[in-house]
Design a protein around this motif. Structure first.
Motif, PDB file in Angstrom:
ATOM      1  N   GLU A  49       0.833  -1.193   0.000  1.00 24.82           N
ATOM      2  CA  GLU A  49       0.000   0.000   0.000  1.00 24.82           C
ATOM      3  C   GLU A  49       0.867   1.242   0.000  1.00 24.82           C
ATOM      4  O   GLU A  49       1.810   1.362   0.785  1.00 24.82           O
ATOM      5  N   GLY A  50       0.565   2.181  -0.923  1.00 32.44           N
ATOM      6  CA  GLY A  50       1.253   3.461  -0.961  1.00 32.44           C
ATOM      7  C   GLY A  50       0.360   4.565  -0.442  1.00 32.44           C
ATOM      8  O   GLY A  50      -0.722   4.328   0.100  1.00 32.44           O
ATOM      9  N   ASP A  51       0.803   5.812  -0.622  1.00 30.49           N
ATOM     10  CA  ASP A  51       0.024   6.947  -0.135  1.00 30.49           C
ATOM     11  C   ASP A  51      -1.275   7.118  -0.926  1.00 30.49           C
ATOM     12  O   ASP A  51      -2.342   7.297  -0.347  1.00 30.49           O
ATOM     13  N   ASN A  52      -1.162   7.075  -2.261  1.00 30.98           N
ATOM     14  CA  ASN A  52      -2.330   7.282  -3.122  1.00 30.98           C
ATOM     15  C   ASN A  52      -2.625   6.095  -4.023  1.00 30.98           C
ATOM     16  O   ASN A  52      -3.549   6.154  -4.830  1.00 30.98           O
ATOM     17  N   ASP A  53      -1.814   5.058  -3.909  1.00 32.22           N
ATOM     18  CA  ASP A  53      -2.014   3.891  -4.767  1.00 32.22           C
ATOM     19  C   ASP A  53      -1.703   2.630  -3.979  1.00 32.22           C
ATOM     20  O   ASP A  53      -1.307   2.678  -2.815  1.00 32.22           O
ATOM     21  N   TYR A  54      -1.929   1.507  -4.626  1.00 30.11           N
ATOM     22  CA  TYR A  54      -1.533   0.219  -4.049  1.00 30.11           C
ATOM     23  C   TYR A  54      -1.056  -0.684  -5.172  1.00 30.11           C
ATOM     24  O   TYR A  54      -1.307  -0.416  -6.353  1.00 30.11           O
ATOM     25  N   ARG A  55      -0.357  -1.746  -4.791  1.00 29.98           N
ATOM     26  CA  ARG A  55       0.237  -2.640  -5.786  1.00 29.98           C
ATOM     27  C   ARG A  55      -0.060  -4.093  -5.434  1.00 29.98           C
ATOM     28  O   ARG A  55       0.047  -4.475  -4.264  1.00 29.98           O
ATOM     29  N   ILE A  56      -0.471  -4.853  -6.447  1.00 26.71           N
ATOM     30  CA  ILE A  56      -0.574  -6.315  -6.342  1.00 26.71           C
ATOM     31  C   ILE A  56       0.620  -6.894  -7.105  1.00 26.71           C
ATOM     32  O   ILE A  56       0.851  -6.538  -8.267  1.00 26.71           O
ATOM     33  N   ILE A  57       1.368  -7.767  -6.452  1.00 27.11           N
ATOM     34  CA  ILE A  57       2.619  -8.276  -7.027  1.00 27.11           C
ATOM     35  C   ILE A  57       2.510  -9.785  -7.194  1.00 27.11           C
ATOM     36  O   ILE A  57       2.214 -10.513  -6.238  1.00 27.11           O
ATOM     37  N   VAL A  58       2.751 -10.256  -8.414  1.00 22.01           N
ATOM     38  CA  VAL A  58       2.755 -11.685  -8.719  1.00 22.01           C
ATOM     39  C   VAL A  58       4.189 -12.091  -9.015  1.00 22.01           C
ATOM     40  O   VAL A  58       4.799 -11.606  -9.981  1.00 22.01           O
ATOM     41  N   THR A  59       4.729 -12.987  -8.187  1.00 22.47           N
ATOM     42  CA  THR A  59       6.119 -13.413  -8.312  1.00 22.47           C
ATOM     43  C   THR A  59       6.163 -14.917  -8.555  1.00 22.47           C
ATOM     44  O   THR A  59       5.409 -15.670  -7.948  1.00 22.47           O
ATOM     45  N   ASP A  60       7.048 -15.341  -9.453  1.00 17.69           N
ATOM     46  CA  ASP A  60       7.277 -16.778  -9.646  1.00 17.69           C
ATOM     47  C   ASP A  60       8.776 -17.033  -9.713  1.00 17.69           C
ATOM     48  O   ASP A  60       9.561 -16.145 -10.067  1.00 17.69           O
ATOM     49  N   ASP A  61       9.160 -18.251  -9.320  1.00 16.43           N
ATOM     50  CA  ASP A  61      10.574 -18.631  -9.407  1.00 16.43           C
ATOM     51  C   ASP A  61      10.798 -19.576 -10.580  1.00 16.43           C
ATOM     52  O   ASP A  61      11.552 -20.535 -10.495  1.00 16.43           O
ATOM     53  N   GLY A  62      10.107 -19.281 -11.692  1.00 14.56           N
ATOM     54  CA  GLY A  62      10.216 -20.101 -12.892  1.00 14.56           C
ATOM     55  C   GLY A  62      11.462 -19.788 -13.696  1.00 14.56           C
ATOM     56  O   GLY A  62      12.459 -19.273 -13.183  1.00 14.56           O
ATOM     57  N   ILE A  63      11.370 -20.026 -15.007  1.00 14.85           N
ATOM     58  CA  ILE A  63      12.540 -19.934 -15.873  1.00 14.85           C
ATOM     59  C   ILE A  63      12.984 -18.497 -16.081  1.00 14.85           C
ATOM     60  O   ILE A  63      14.143 -18.220 -16.376  1.00 14.85           O
ATOM     61  N   GLY A  64      12.038 -17.520 -15.941  1.00  8.67           N
ATOM     62  CA  GLY A  64      12.406 -16.126 -16.127  1.00  8.67           C
ATOM     63  C   GLY A  64      12.631 -15.766 -17.593  1.00  8.67           C
ATOM     64  O   GLY A  64      12.308 -16.537 -18.502  1.00  8.67           O
ATOM     65  N   MET A  65      13.215 -14.601 -17.822  1.00  4.16           N
ATOM     66  CA  MET A  65      13.462 -14.116 -19.185  1.00  4.16           C
ATOM     67  C   MET A  65      14.832 -13.472 -19.260  1.00  4.16           C
ATOM     68  O   MET A  65      15.324 -12.903 -18.273  1.00  4.16           O
ATOM     69  N   ASP A  66      15.443 -13.576 -20.452  1.00  2.00           N
ATOM     70  CA  ASP A  66      16.678 -12.814 -20.658  1.00  2.00           C
ATOM     71  C   ASP A  66      16.336 -11.356 -20.940  1.00  2.00           C
ATOM     72  O   ASP A  66      15.185 -10.983 -21.123  1.00  2.00           O
ATOM     73  N   SER A  67      17.361 -10.515 -20.974  1.00  3.90           N
ATOM     74  CA  SER A  67      17.135  -9.070 -21.114  1.00  3.90           C
ATOM     75  C   SER A  67      16.496  -8.722 -22.443  1.00  3.90           C
ATOM     76  O   SER A  67      15.684  -7.786 -22.523  1.00  3.90           O
ATOM     77  N   GLU A  68      16.803  -9.481 -23.505  1.00  6.83           N
ATOM     78  CA  GLU A  68      16.236  -9.177 -24.816  1.00  6.83           C
ATOM     79  C   GLU A  68      14.733  -9.422 -24.831  1.00  6.83           C
ATOM     80  O   GLU A  68      13.955  -8.594 -25.315  1.00  6.83           O
ATOM     81  N   ARG A  69      14.306 -10.579 -24.300  1.00 12.43           N
ATOM     82  CA  ARG A  69      12.876 -10.893 -24.254  1.00 12.43           C
ATOM     83  C   ARG A  69      12.136  -9.915 -23.351  1.00 12.43           C
ATOM     84  O   ARG A  69      11.029  -9.470 -23.668  1.00 12.43           O
ATOM     85  N   LEU A  70      12.742  -9.547 -22.206  1.00  9.49           N
ATOM     86  CA  LEU A  70      12.119  -8.598 -21.290  1.00  9.49           C
ATOM     87  C   LEU A  70      11.921  -7.243 -21.979  1.00  9.49           C
ATOM     88  O   LEU A  70      10.881  -6.603 -21.822  1.00  9.49           O
TER      89      LEU A  70
END
Length: 444
Positions: free
Chosen positions: A360-381
């Protein structure tokens, strides 16, 4: 003053009034002609757009039902549970041909016409397989032959048919995007020409009236803005609807296999989670829901997927209760969780974990989805980040993420949406940033 003079002045005034009215009509005539032309073309574009939407809906219904029904009816025919005369297969084939024939009248792209021709061939092949199976039923020693036809021919062709229809849907969606861009350009051109005509009229009759042109242009501008938003919203909802059919196929398959294996508790749990999933998806047609309801929707999805992928998937939802009553666009978290599963966890050996948290922030909030899967390289990201900004999302195939991001921006503005962090072989972190909106707005 004599009566004749008065009558002459009256006639002159009347003539002047008539001349002014005629001048107004002459000034307005180009605008009237243009507006008739513009609205006629808007109507044609709207009809074409509706035709494309209807074709995608019809094709989606066909893709959703046909394969499972046809495979199942063929199996019943082979094992003798249904006599050939009582089988639903002829009706299924007839309905399928009717759908394919109706789609031929709608699409105008050569590639999709070829796909429909392929669908015709697949339906002919299926008819031939059913004829062979029916012939084999007359012999006691051809059960295995029929099962081979079912496994090696019927199921493969129905899968190919389903894939062909899905491709048809995808490219029809591309045509909808192109049509929307054309509509938007036409709207812009309409505004430019209209403003030019209105400016000319304003200069010609400015002494008489200055509010006339403004009174005319304002509703047109409001209408164009409203229709542009409606077109964008319709496209996003259509792309969103593509998420459910594949998930439904796989879940129903898992339920069938669990039932055949005699796992009653698992079947009950999956059916309950599936019911809750679609109840949350429909949600009485509301576009905005509470965070609590959205997390429940994501949890139902994860419960189903955990049963299907119990060897590779675990999950955890740890969102503070302080965020539960804020509003969020419906079906925001689930597509991101689905991406985490299919593009992160499943592509890494040994499986992994999906975690949903909140801040929770001052004027906003964030929902965060995290996984420990294969991920992405910098080019794909970098490709995905560029796609989320609206630059060629189709080229990087991120329809689910793009849909969620654009819907958030449509509701709340450009400063809100999705951001992604990822590192290859370590995992991915997706942050959904939203403004704080109270429950009262959701209820209203």
């Amino acid at each position: 003053m004599s009566t004749s003079a008065k009558e002459g002045r009256t006639r002159n005034k009347s003539r002047l009034a008539t001349q002014i009215r005629i001048s107004y009509l002459l000034l307005l005539l180009p605008n009237i002609v243009f507006m008739v032309f513009a609205f006629y073309n808007l109507w044609k574009l709207s009809v074409r757009y509706d035709d494309m939407l209807n074709s995608v809906v019809v094709a989606s219904e066909f893709s959703l039902d046909f394969k499972n029904d046809f495979d199942y009816e063929t199996y019943l025919l082979i094992v003798g549970n249904v006599a050939p005369a009582d089988s639903k297969i002829p009706q299924l084939l007839s309905d399928a041909r009717g759908v394919v024939d109706s789609l031929k009248d709608v699409t105008d792209t050569p590639d999709n016409r070829k796909r429909l021709q392929s669908a015709d061939k697949y339906l002919n092949n299926l008819q031939g397989y059913i004829d062979n199976i029916t012939e084999n039923l007359n012999y006691d020693d051809r059960y295995e032959a029929n099962m081979l036809i079912w496994e090696n021919d019927v199921q493969i062709v129905t899968a190919l048919l389903q894939e062909t229809i899905n491709e048809y849907i995808y490219y029809e969606n591309r045509q909808i995007q192109i049509a929307q861009a054309q509509n938007r350009q036409f709207y812009l051109n309409t505004i430019k020409v209209s403003m030019g005509i209105f400016a000319f009229i304003a200069v010609a009759i400015i002494v008489v009236s200055i509010v006339g042109p403004l009174w005319i242009t304002r509703p047109i501008e409001e209408q164009v803005t409203r229709e542009q938003k409606q077109l964008r919203k319709a496209e996003f909802e259509l792309l969103q609807a593509q998420i459910n059919p594949h998930f439904l196929y796989n879940t129903l398959d898992a339920i069938v296999w669990s039932a055949e294996a005699g796992n009653q508790k698992q079947v009950v749990k999956m059916v309950g989670s599936l019911s809750e999933f679609f109840r949350s998806s429909l949600n009485k047609g509301k576009e905005l829901v509470r965070v609590r309801e959205e997390l429940s929707h994501a949890r139902s999805y994860l419960e189903i997927q955990q049963i299907r992928y119990q060897d590779i998937l675990s999950y955890e939802i740890e969102v503070p209760e302080e965020l539960f009553e804020y509003e969020i666009p419906k079906i925001t978290v689930q597509p991101i969780v689905e991406n985490a599963l299919y593009h992160g966890i499943k592509n890494r050996r040994g499986g992994g974990k999906i975690t949903i948290t909140g801040e929770e922030g001052d004027n906003d909030y964030r929902i965060i989805v995290t996984d420990d899967g294969i991920g992405m390289d910098s080019e794909r990201l970098a490709q995905i980040t560029e796609g989320l900004s609206g630059k060629n999302p189709g080229d990087v195939k991120i329809y689910g993420l793009y849909n969620v991001n654009e819907r958030i921006k449509l509701f709340y503005g450009e400063e809100y949406g999705i951001s992604i962090e990822s590192e290859y072989d370590k995992g991915t972190r997706v942050v959904i940033r939203l403004p704080k909106k109270s429950t009262e707005i959701v209820e209203n």
